[in-house]
Enzyme design. Structure first.
Site, PDB file in Angstrom:
ATOM      1  N   CYS A  92       0.822  -1.218   0.000  1.00 25.37           N
ATOM      2  CA  CYS A  92       0.000   0.000   0.000  1.00 25.37           C
ATOM      3  C   CYS A  92       0.851   1.260   0.000  1.00 25.37           C
ATOM      4  O   CYS A  92       0.337   2.361  -0.194  1.00 25.37           O
ATOM      5  CB  CYS A  92      -0.948  -0.005   1.193  1.00 25.37           C
ATOM      6  SG  CYS A  92      -1.923  -1.515   1.254  1.00 25.37           S
ATOM      7  N   HIS A 383      -9.854   1.798  -1.441  1.00 26.10           N
ATOM      8  CA  HIS A 383      -8.396   1.676  -1.354  1.00 26.10           C
ATOM      9  C   HIS A 383      -7.870   0.682  -2.389  1.00 26.10           C
ATOM     10  O   HIS A 383      -7.638  -0.481  -2.085  1.00 26.10           O
ATOM     11  CB  HIS A 383      -8.045   1.239   0.084  1.00 26.10           C
ATOM     12  CG  HIS A 383      -6.619   0.893   0.302  1.00 26.10           C
ATOM     13  ND1 HIS A 383      -5.569   1.590  -0.274  1.00 26.10           N
ATOM     14  CD2 HIS A 383      -6.043  -0.083   1.058  1.00 26.10           C
ATOM     15  CE1 HIS A 383      -4.423   1.045   0.118  1.00 26.10           C
ATOM     16  NE2 HIS A 383      -4.679   0.025   0.909  1.00 26.10           N
ATOM     17  N   CYS A 415       0.329   3.237   5.989  1.00 25.63           N
ATOM     18  CA  CYS A 415       0.790   1.923   6.440  1.00 25.63           C
ATOM     19  C   CYS A 415       0.721   0.945   5.274  1.00 25.63           C
ATOM     20  O   CYS A 415      -0.076   1.133   4.356  1.00 25.63           O
ATOM     21  CB  CYS A 415      -0.064   1.420   7.599  1.00 25.63           C
ATOM     22  SG  CYS A 415      -1.817   1.310   7.200  1.00 25.63           S
TER      23      CYS A 415
END
Ligand code: ACO
Length: 429
Positions: A92, A383, A415
C-alpha cells in the site's frame, strides 16, 4: 534539502473514480486504468506527445503479462513513447514510494519532470495455476521431441491441477491484514464506537468535498463513473453500528465492512517537476514535497503490529526537519482500517510507547483531530492498494494550495502490508 538538491514541486494530479471490486470496473485491467489516469493528466496539463523524464508506477497485484506495467501504460497513453518508465511495488506504500522515487530524481537534477502513479484491481486479480502443475507444464514446454513431451505430460497427476488465487494475507503469518489490525486495535483498546465515528466522518467529508467541487480537477470520469462508488449516503454511525464484525474474535471483534476499507479497483497519478520546469510552462506549483521516511517493523515475531510502521517513520522525519507532530495544518493518514488510524494516533500520544519503542524523551502528543483527513480518506474513497498514495498526495497538495495562514505544512502517513510504512512532508508553495 541540501545544496546539491532542488525543490520538488507537486504540479497537479489525477485519478479515475475508485470502484468497489467486482463491480463497474470488473472488465478493466490495471493497464487500462493507469493509462486512463495518465491520459487525464496529459489532457489537464497539455502534455500530449511530451517526453517526460520518467514515469514510476506500480500495482500490488500484477499479471505476468503486464511485465513493466508502467512502461506499457506509457506506450498506451498520449505521452511520447520515448518517456522511460519503471515499475515499483511496496504494497500500500507503492504510490507514495513512486512519488518519492520521481521526487528524488528531480531533486538531484537527473530529471526535470516525471509522473508517479499506482493502480490496482482485485476484480482482475492474477490467478495462477498451482506450483506443481506449472513446473510440470514447463517441462512439457521444454521437451525437444514428441516422445519426451508425451512423457512429461503423462507425469501430470489430477492432484497437480489447482489454482493459486492471491490472498489478502501476510505470507509469513497467514493472517489477513484485517486480522492483524484487529489484534492491534485490541492492544490499543480502540473501541467499535470510535471506529464507526471515524468511518462515518470519512464518508461525510468526502461527499462534501465532491459537492464543493474540490475534486473537480483531481478526478476524471472513467467508464461512465463520476464518483467513488464506495461513497454512500447511508454510512451513518447508527447504520455502521449495526454491521457484523468481520475481523477478530471475542473482544477483538470490533472491525466491520464499514470501518474497514473495501477491496477496490482504481488508479491515480501525480505530476512532479522542478520549479523551473513548472515556471517555463506557466504551471502553478501546488506544494513542495520536502521530505519522506520509510520504516519497517517486525510483525512476524510479535515485535509490533503489522500496520504500525508509520508510527516509527514519523518521529525520524520530524527530527530531521526540527518539527513536532503539532506543526502541521493537515494530517492525511491512510484509513486502511479506522482502527489503524486510531491505534497510530494513540501510540503517538502514549509516553511509554514513545520512550520504549520510538526511543523518544516523551510522547509525540495529540494532533488536532479537526485537521485529520479533512476531505475523507480511504474508508470512503476505497483503497485500490497502489493508487492510494497518489490520491493522498494530490489531495494534500491542493489543500495546501487553497488554504492560507497556519504553518503551511501537511503530513502524509501510509501503512503497508509486510510491516512497512511511509510518511511524507509537504509544504505550501
Ligand atoms: C495497508 C493497508 O491498507 S491494509 C488494508 C488492505 N485492505 C484490505 O485488507 C481489505 C479489507 N476488506 C475486505 O476484505 C472486505 O471489504 C471485507 C471483508 C471487510 C467486507 O467484505 P464484504 O463482506 O464483501 O462486504 P460487503 O460490501 O458485502 O458489506 C457487508 C455489509 O456491510 C454494509 N456496508 C459496508 N460498508 C458500509 C458503509 N460504509 N456504510 C453502511 N453499510 C456498509 C454492506 O451494505 C453490507 O450490508 P448487507 O449485508 O446488508 O448487504
Amino acid at each position: 534539502m541540501n545544496e546539491r538538491t532542488r525543490r520538488v514541486a507537486v504540479v497537479g494530479g489525477n485519478r479515475i473514480p475508485f470502484a468497489r471490486s467486482s463491480s463497474v470496473y470488473a472488465e478493466a485491467s490495471n493497464q487500462e486504468m493507469l493509462t486512463a489516469a495518465i491520459d487525464g493528466l496529459v489532457a489537464r496539463f497539455g502534455l500530449e506527445g511530451e517526453r517526460l523524464g520518467e514515469v514510476v508506477a506500480g500495482a500490488v497485484l500484477k499479471h505476468a503479462r503486464d511485465f513493466n506495467l508502467a512502461r506499457e501504460s506509457v506506450l498506451g497513453s498520449r505521452l511520447s513513447p520515448e518517456t522511460p518508465a519503471t515499475d515499483i511495488q511496496q504494497a500500500c506504500g507503492t504510490g507514495l514510494q513512486a512519488t518519492i522515487q520521481v521526487a528524488n530524481k528531480i531533486a538531484l537534477g537527473q530529471i526535470d519532470v516525471g509522473i508517479a502513479g499506482g493502480t490496482d484491481t482485485t476484480s482482475d486479480a492474477p490467478v495462477a495455476i498451482s506450483d506443481r502443475l506449472r513446473r510440470k507444464l514447463m517441462k512439457v514446454n521444454a521437451a525437444r521431441d514428441t516422445a519426451s513431451r508425451i512423457k512429461a505430460l503423462a507425469a501430470i497427476r489430477p492432484g497437480d491441477i489447482g489454482l493459486e488465487v492471491p490472498q489478502n494475507g501476510e505470507p509469513r503469518t497467514g493472517l489477513s491484514m484485517g486480522e492483524h489490525a484487529a489484534l492491534t486495535a485490541l492492544e490499543w483498546q480502540v473501541t467499535r464506537e470510535a471506529q464507526d465515528e471515524l468511518a462515518a466522518a470519512s464518508h461525510q467529508k468526502l461527499a462534501a468535498a465532491y459537492d464543493a467541487g474540490f475534486l473537480d480537477d483531481q478526478v476524471t470520469p472513467f467508464r461512465g463513473v463520476e464518483r467513488d462508488t464506495n461513497l454512500r449516503g447511508d454510512s451513518t454511525v447508527e447504520k455502521l453500528g449495526r454491521l457484523k464484525p468481520v475481523f477478530g474474535r471475542g473482544e477483538a471483534a470490533t472491525m466491520t465492512a464499514g470501518n474497514s476499507t473495501p477491496l477496490t479497483d482504481g488508479a491515480s497519478v501525480v505530476l512532479l517537476a522542478s520549479e523551473e520546469w513548472a515556471a517555463e510552462r506557466g504551471l502553478p506549483v501546488l506544494a513542495y514535497l520536502s521530505d519522506f521516511e520509510t520504516a519497517a517493523v517486525d510483525h512476524v515475531n510479535g515485535g509490533e503490529g503489522l500496520l504500525m510502521a508509520p508510527a516509527y517513520a514519523m518521529p525520524r522525519m520530524l527530527a530531521r526537519n526540527g518539527l513536532s507532530l503539532q506543526d502541521f495544518d493537515y494530517y492525511e493518514i491512510h484509513e486502511a482500517f479506522a482502527s489503524q488510524v486510531l491505534a497510530t494516533l494513540a501510540a503517538w500520544e502514549d509516553p511509554v510507547f514513545c520512550q520504549q519503542r520510538l526511543g523518544l524523551d516523551g510522547p509525540l502528543g495529540p494532533i488536532d483531530r479537526s485537521r485529520l483527513n479533512v476531505h475523507g480518506s480511504s474508508l470512503a474513497a476505497g483503497h485500490p492498494f497502489a493508487a492510494t498514495g497518489g490520491r493522498i498526495v494530490n489531495v494534500l497538495a491542493k489543500l495546501l494550495a487553497t488554504s492560507e495562514g497556519g504553518t503551511g505544512r501537511g503530513v502524509i502517513s501510509i501503512c503497508a502490508a509486510g510491516g512497512q510504512g511511509v510518511v511524507a512532508l509537504l509544504e505550501r508553495a
